[in-house]
Enzyme design. Structure first.
Site, short mmCIF file in Angstrom:
data_model
loop_
_atom_site.label_atom_id
_atom_site.label_comp_id
_atom_site.label_asym_id
_atom_site.label_seq_id
_atom_site.Cartn_x
_atom_site.Cartn_y
_atom_site.Cartn_z
N GLY A 132 12.66 -11.69 -8.76
CA GLY A 132 13.82 -12.54 -8.53
C GLY A 132 15.04 -11.70 -8.17
N SER A 133 16.22 -12.20 -8.53
CA SER A 133 17.47 -11.55 -8.14
C SER A 133 17.77 -10.35 -9.04
CB SER A 133 18.63 -12.55 -8.23
OG SER A 133 18.93 -12.82 -9.60
N LYS A 179 20.62 -9.69 -10.32
CA LYS A 179 21.50 -10.12 -11.42
C LYS A 179 20.67 -10.55 -12.62
CE LYS A 179 24.98 -13.59 -12.62
NZ LYS A 179 25.71 -14.80 -12.17
N VAL A 180 19.67 -11.41 -12.38
CA VAL A 180 18.81 -11.86 -13.47
C VAL A 180 17.92 -10.70 -13.94
CG1 VAL A 180 17.04 -13.52 -14.17
CG2 VAL A 180 18.87 -14.23 -12.62
N GLY A 181 17.46 -9.88 -13.01
CA GLY A 181 16.62 -8.75 -13.36
C GLY A 181 17.31 -7.79 -14.31
N GLU A 192 10.63 -6.73 -9.72
CA GLU A 192 10.62 -6.76 -8.26
C GLU A 192 11.82 -7.60 -7.83
OE1 GLU A 192 8.73 -4.95 -6.49
OE2 GLU A 192 7.27 -4.32 -7.99
N CYS A 243 12.62 -11.14 0.16
CA CYS A 243 13.34 -9.98 -0.39
C CYS A 243 13.35 -8.80 0.58
CB CYS A 243 12.75 -9.57 -1.73
SG CYS A 243 10.98 -9.18 -1.68
#
Length: 486
Positions: free
Chosen positions: A232-233, A235-237, A254, A288
């Site tokens: 995912g993003s 920011k969330v990662g 990833e 991505c």
């Protein structure tokens, strides 16, 4: 197809299909026409716990199962996907707004990764390492981590769920999968249904369809999973990595990218145009690895730009069910609004729109922008949609600097008439992946996949799956008696 959205609009926990017990529903919409596809009552933190407990119970026996027997489940799952390919294609088109071309691309890769999972079951190897102590035998075993939590994204949900779920299972682990709330069927319950029908023992794979508004960090904080695989993003990662670290879990991340496709002065311009258009606009740019930035040597920029713009203008935007459609809708209205805002921001900063696509609901037509100021924040961030930035450069040294001038480092490509010049260029770029005379969007089952900088931690695919989903255990055996100093 409709039966998938009816029958699979549930949680899948410990081998049972059942509704969640949360106080609200996730509504699954078709992003193209707004049709309501399914309504799914969300899972609570208690159900997340039940899913992890089920996976832990089932995992011990699964890990002890002969890997040749485990392998049969993946062989059958592959056959089921092949048998149901048309139905799954229809679900991808309806739930993601993916075009037929994109659905075929996703399914092709999903089958390739399942084929690799078949072999992965037999891949773990132990070894015996010499000891300085007489009579000692050092055995090193590679064993499953136990239970893996998988969080998948909305853009390639079927593929990217399978990409972690199948290897984790093949290597003897249990799995709990949380799909993105925009793609709960493709990314979650459809995967569970295929493995259920393939004969995977109950409890080994569980799917919880939920939202952090309901469960908070319960999915990643839970004491059972030893590894969290998140796509995912960034920011969330970053948050996932922080929580994992505080609970001594391994995070495989990833994340996003801001890839560049570079066209050097000796490139085949027509071929580079084809590669660049595909790399930027495949699946509406919601990839991505997509080429956010297209860098072109100033000596050929005029010719390249003219041909690039001409090709982009031929891309048909519209109904993803139409085989002629290249650009379908983006996943939701917030994405569409963000893309429109990015284009307007670029123009306000002084950029020129060579192609200025309109936005109607979630259908965002392609845009091509040039002349962005060098300090524009848009050049350093991921723009997840059909918006291309054309950037001229003077010589290779400047190109390298521009490509690396971003917090991300996932993929990229360079076009040149000299292969070794391309390889030399690629070595200077801070990315996990880079391609010479090709596009930026590639994923292959046995080649390590992952990024540097803000684009992630760790790698997936091939041998790197062993690093992601197994751990190493040292067992020493003392033959005869050991001596002790006291």
């Amino acid at each position: 197809m409709s039966s998938y959205f009816t029958d699979l609009a549930q949680q899948y926990i410990d081998g049972e299909w059942r509704p969640g017990t949360g106080s609200w529903d996730i509504i699954d919409f078709n992003p193209y026409d707004g049709e309501k596809l399914a309504s799914i009552t969300i899972a609570t933190a208690d159900e997340v716990d039940q899913a992890y407990q089920a996976a832990a119970r089932a995992q011990k026996q699964w890990a002890a199962t002969n890997p040749y027997a485990r392998r049969g489940v993946f062989e059958k799952a592959l056959r089921l996907i092949e048998d149901r390919e048309q139905e799954i294609t229809d679900v991808i088109i309806a739930e993601l707004g993916g075009t037929r071309l994109k659905a075929a691309f996703e399914l092709h890769l999903a089958k390739e990764f399942l084929r690799e999972a078949v072999h992965l079951a037999l891949r773990p190897e132990g070894k015996i390492i010499p000891s300085p102590t007489d009579g000692k035998e050092n055995r090193v075993y590679r064993v499953p981590v136990g239970v893996v939590g998988v969080i998948s994204p909305f853009n390639f949900p079927f593929l990217l769920s399978l990409k972690s779920v199948a290897p984790a299972l093949a290597l003897g682990n249990g799995v709990v999968l949380k799909p993105h709330q925009n793609t709960p069927i493709c990314g979650g319950s459809l995967v569970a249904k295929i493995f259920e029908d393939a004969g995977l023992p109950a409890g080994l794979l569980n799917v919880v369809i939920t939202d952090i508004a309901e469960i908070g960090d319960a999915f990643i904080e839970h004491p059972i999973p030893k590894v969290i695989s998140f796509t995912g993003s960034d920011k969330v990662g970053r948050h996932v990595a922080t929580v994992c670290a505080s609970h001594f879990k391994h995070a495989v991340l990833e994340l996003g990218g801001n890839s560049a496709l570079v066209v050097l002065d000796d490139a085949d311009i027509d071929y580079a145009v084809d590669a660049a258009v595909f790399s930027r606009y495949v699946h509406q740019g919601q990839v991505c690895m997509a080429a956010n930035r297209v860098l072109v040597d100033r000596s050929i920029a005029e010719e390249f730009t003219g041909k690039f713009v001409a090709k982009v203008k031929t891309l048909k935007a519209g109904d993803p069910r139409d085989p002629e459609t290249v650009i379908g809708p983006v996943i939701n209205s917030s994405q569409a609004d963000a893309l429109s805002a990015a284009v307007e921001q670029a123009i306000a900063e002084g950029a020129t729109a060579l192609v200025h696509g309109t936005t109607t609901d979630n259908l965002v037509e392609p845009s091509v922008l040039t002349g962005l100021p060098a300090d524009s924040p848009l050049l350093k961030q991921e723009v997840f949609g059909p918006v291309a930035f054309l950037i001229p450069f003077d010589g290779e040294e400047e190109a390298v600097r521009l490509v690396n001038d971003t917090p991300y480092g996932l993929s990229g490509a360079v076009h040149t008439g000299n292969i070794e010049r391309g390889v030399s260029f690629a070595k200077q770029i801070d990315t996990g992946m880079f391609h010479v005379n090709d596009g930026t969007v590639h994923d292959e089952p046995i080649v390590p996949f992952g990024g540097e900088k803000h684009s992630g931690l760790g790698r997936l695919n091939g041998e790197t799956m062993l690093d992601a989903f197994t751990t190493i255990k040292w067992i020493s055996v003392q033959h005869g008696r050991s001596g002790f100093p006291f």
